[in-house]
Write a protein that holds these residues in place. Structure first.
Motif, PDB file in Angstrom:
ATOM      1  N   VAL A 121      10.726 -35.993 -21.294  1.00 58.22           N
ATOM      2  CA  VAL A 121      10.627 -37.042 -22.304  1.00 58.22           C
ATOM      3  C   VAL A 121      11.950 -37.005 -23.252  1.00 58.22           C
ATOM      4  CG1 VAL A 121       9.445 -35.464 -24.062  1.00 58.22           C
ATOM      5  CG2 VAL A 121       9.023 -37.906 -24.214  1.00 58.22           C
ATOM      6  N   GLN A 122      12.074 -38.469 -23.616  1.00 59.12           N
ATOM      7  CA  GLN A 122      13.249 -38.528 -24.598  1.00 59.12           C
ATOM      8  C   GLN A 122      12.877 -38.203 -25.948  1.00 59.12           C
ATOM      9  OE1 GLN A 122      14.343 -42.768 -24.251  1.00 59.12           O
ATOM     10  NE2 GLN A 122      15.599 -42.382 -22.430  1.00 59.12           N
ATOM     11  N   GLY A 140      10.102 -38.895 -28.414  1.00 59.65           N
ATOM     12  CA  GLY A 140       8.817 -39.251 -27.792  1.00 59.65           C
ATOM     13  C   GLY A 140       7.579 -38.096 -28.057  1.00 59.65           C
ATOM     14  N   SER A 141       6.786 -38.365 -27.005  1.00 65.05           N
ATOM     15  CA  SER A 141       5.276 -37.673 -27.332  1.00 65.05           C
ATOM     16  C   SER A 141       4.988 -37.233 -25.900  1.00 65.05           C
ATOM     17  CB  SER A 141       4.191 -38.383 -27.877  1.00 65.05           C
ATOM     18  OG  SER A 141       4.535 -38.862 -29.244  1.00 65.05           O
ATOM     19  N   ASN A 164       4.563 -34.756 -30.887  1.00 67.50           N
ATOM     20  CA  ASN A 164       5.129 -35.933 -31.124  1.00 67.50           C
ATOM     21  C   ASN A 164       6.518 -35.806 -32.003  1.00 67.50           C
ATOM     22  OD1 ASN A 164       2.623 -37.348 -30.775  1.00 67.50           O
ATOM     23  ND2 ASN A 164       1.812 -37.150 -32.992  1.00 67.50           N
TER      24      ASN A 164
END
Length: 120
Positions: free
Chosen positions: A11-12, A15-16, A83
């Motif tokens: 994930v970047q 992000g979550s 998150n």
């Protein structure tokens, strides 16, 4: 007790991800659940826990305000909602279980890890 963790991935930053931990072999509603993570070459870090009924939670300072632990007893599953992820959250994440109903916990059952990678 068998624990199966899932939901890791790439994930970047910002992000979550939501990790899941499904338990079998014991009444899930009588297990307190915890999440840990391990960085390469480091000891495992205790980051979150939730008691039997879900009305008591613990978070480490490193994740407080960004991560949320929860559980769904009918589904035999605990979750870790992550998150505002940061590259420094990159680690292998483990779930664990303790038959005791509340803190202090001693996690005796462990799942396999799931890798979370956060790119910058």
């Amino acid at each position: 007790v068998q624990l199966q963790a899932s939901g890791g991935g790439l994930v970047q930053a910002g992000g979550s991800l939501r990790l899941s931990c499904t338990a079998s072999g014991r009444n899930f509603s009588m297990l307190s659940m915890g999440w840990f993570r391990q960085f390469p070459g480091k000891e495992r870090e205790y980051i979150a826990a939730i008691n039997w009924s879900g009305d008591s939670t613990y978070y480490s300072d490193s994740v407080k305000g960004r991560f949320t632990i929860s559980r769904d007893n009918p589904k035999n599953t605990a979750y870790l909602q992550m998150n505002s992820l940061k590259p420094e959250d990159t680690a292998i994440y483990y779930c664990a279980a303790d038959p005791r109903p509340y803190y202090p916990y001693e996690f005796v059952y462990w799942g396999q890890g799931t890798l979370v990678t956060v790119s910058s």
